[in-house]
Scaffold this motif. Sequence first.
Motif, PDB file in Angstrom:
ATOM      1  N   UNK A 172     -10.560  94.408 -15.517  1.00 44.36           N
ATOM      2  CA  UNK A 172     -11.776  94.986 -14.938  1.00 44.36           C
ATOM      3  C   UNK A 172     -12.934  94.806 -15.918  1.00 44.36           C
ATOM      4  N   UNK A 173     -14.116  94.525 -15.364  1.00 46.37           N
ATOM      5  CA  UNK A 173     -15.328  94.320 -16.148  1.00 46.37           C
ATOM      6  C   UNK A 173     -16.434  95.204 -15.583  1.00 46.37           C
ATOM      7  N   UNK A 174     -17.443  95.447 -16.379  1.00 44.72           N
ATOM      8  CA  UNK A 174     -18.589  96.236 -15.928  1.00 44.72           C
ATOM      9  C   UNK A 174     -19.876  95.608 -16.439  1.00 44.72           C
ATOM     10  N   UNK A 175     -20.955  95.806 -15.671  1.00 48.54           N
ATOM     11  CA  UNK A 175     -22.287  95.353 -16.084  1.00 48.54           C
ATOM     12  C   UNK A 175     -23.252  96.518 -15.934  1.00 48.54           C
ATOM     13  N   UNK A 176     -23.875  96.913 -17.044  1.00 50.76           N
ATOM     14  CA  UNK A 176     -24.948  97.913 -17.032  1.00 50.76           C
ATOM     15  C   UNK A 176     -26.252  97.137 -16.960  1.00 50.76           C
ATOM     16  N   UNK A 177     -27.106  97.465 -15.994  1.00 47.79           N
ATOM     17  CA  UNK A 177     -28.199  96.552 -15.642  1.00 47.79           C
ATOM     18  C   UNK A 177     -29.394  97.283 -15.038  1.00 47.79           C
ATOM     19  N   UNK A 178     -30.489  96.512 -14.913  1.00 47.03           N
ATOM     20  CA  UNK A 178     -31.713  96.990 -14.256  1.00 47.03           C
ATOM     21  C   UNK A 178     -32.019  96.094 -13.050  1.00 47.03           C
ATOM     22  N   UNK A 179     -31.257  96.202 -11.955  1.00 49.88           N
ATOM     23  CA  UNK A 179     -31.510  95.327 -10.808  1.00 49.88           C
ATOM     24  C   UNK A 179     -32.908  95.564 -10.227  1.00 49.88           C
ATOM     25  N   UNK A 211     -30.295  89.602 -14.526  1.00 49.08           N
ATOM     26  CA  UNK A 211     -30.104  88.484 -15.457  1.00 49.08           C
ATOM     27  C   UNK A 211     -30.227  88.946 -16.898  1.00 49.08           C
ATOM     28  N   UNK A 212     -29.285  88.505 -17.727  1.00 54.13           N
ATOM     29  CA  UNK A 212     -29.300  88.853 -19.138  1.00 54.13           C
ATOM     30  C   UNK A 212     -28.496  90.091 -19.482  1.00 54.13           C
ATOM     31  N   UNK A 213     -28.013  90.812 -18.468  1.00 47.32           N
ATOM     32  CA  UNK A 213     -27.234  92.023 -18.730  1.00 47.32           C
ATOM     33  C   UNK A 213     -25.882  91.661 -19.337  1.00 47.32           C
ATOM     34  N   UNK A 214     -25.366  92.527 -20.172  1.00 46.60           N
ATOM     35  CA  UNK A 214     -24.088  92.286 -20.814  1.00 46.60           C
ATOM     36  C   UNK A 214     -22.918  92.493 -19.871  1.00 46.60           C
ATOM     37  N   UNK A 215     -21.947  91.580 -19.938  1.00 50.30           N
ATOM     38  CA  UNK A 215     -20.686  91.724 -19.219  1.00 50.30           C
ATOM     39  C   UNK A 215     -19.715  92.393 -20.187  1.00 50.30           C
ATOM     40  N   UNK A 216     -19.301  93.616 -19.875  1.00 50.37           N
ATOM     41  CA  UNK A 216     -18.495  94.416 -20.791  1.00 50.37           C
ATOM     42  C   UNK A 216     -17.030  94.411 -20.383  1.00 50.37           C
ATOM     43  N   UNK A 217     -16.145  94.289 -21.375  1.00 50.61           N
ATOM     44  CA  UNK A 217     -14.720  94.436 -21.096  1.00 50.61           C
ATOM     45  C   UNK A 217     -14.345  95.915 -21.124  1.00 50.61           C
ATOM     46  N   UNK A 218     -13.069  96.187 -20.919  1.00 49.42           N
ATOM     47  CA  UNK A 218     -12.627  97.581 -20.785  1.00 49.42           C
ATOM     48  C   UNK A 218     -12.829  98.374 -22.073  1.00 49.42           C
TER      49      UNK A 218
END
Length: 262
Positions: A172-179, A211-218
């Motif tokens: 599972x991955x997560x992205x914290x972002x400003x869409x 765009x540019x948001x980090x793809x975070x691992x668990x």
Amino acid sequence: MASRPHGPFLKLWGPILAGTFFLGVSACGKSVPDEEIIEEPAPVCVKTKPPEVRRLTQCGPTADFTPINSYQGEFADIVQTREDAVVLIDGRCTGTLIEASAGPVVVTAGHCVGLGDRSLLVFNFEDASDGDPLVTEGTVIEQSLAPDYALIQLDVLPAVTPVLLSTVATERLAIIQHPRGRPKVIAEGGFLDSCDQLVYYSDLDTLVGSSGAGVLNRQGHLLGIHTDGDCDERGRGSNRGWTTEAIVEASPYLQNDDIVER
């Protein structure tokens, strides 16, 4: 010097939109004859035509974004120690403050900025904000389109913990972002594959502005940065970004030792 924005100033960020260029030419997938029905194999790299430019890159019929300060999902144990490092850049992209031996820098997508640009960065732009927003500027010290990344050196460092770099993917991955330049949210989804310096993920919603948001691992470490979308509202396709390993390899500023988890 950094300054704190007034309420009307922050309201200007939401409507600002920006296009996202889709630059990847590789995808992970499989080729199966129509007449055969087999167990789904692990994805493999195959060459495909360049993906279409899409304004909407959500995966499935609903956009499953959760405001960061009301999130209670499976990444809740690490989100609150990582989300402060996520920043809105020029009202149109997302970035993450990362740890580096030469000093913390913000990493984002290369198509968001130009080399030498002076960017405006807003930390802690959130619904029900749990801290004071910080507005500062920074200089783009590196910029590339292949890999699609940029590094921004800040005039003023915020009092937040930078995110660590990793090459370890988790299921599972997560992205914290400003869409669309809106207040900070989180979306999560499944890891598909890594190949040709790209990481692919499914059912993980993003929009213009992500765009540019980090793809975070668990573990909450940065596996890559989101740059491209090819999902649709029926859940077909996948979204993707460039791996941390590809970025570090290309960067004069970042070093191999900056990747703390391999």
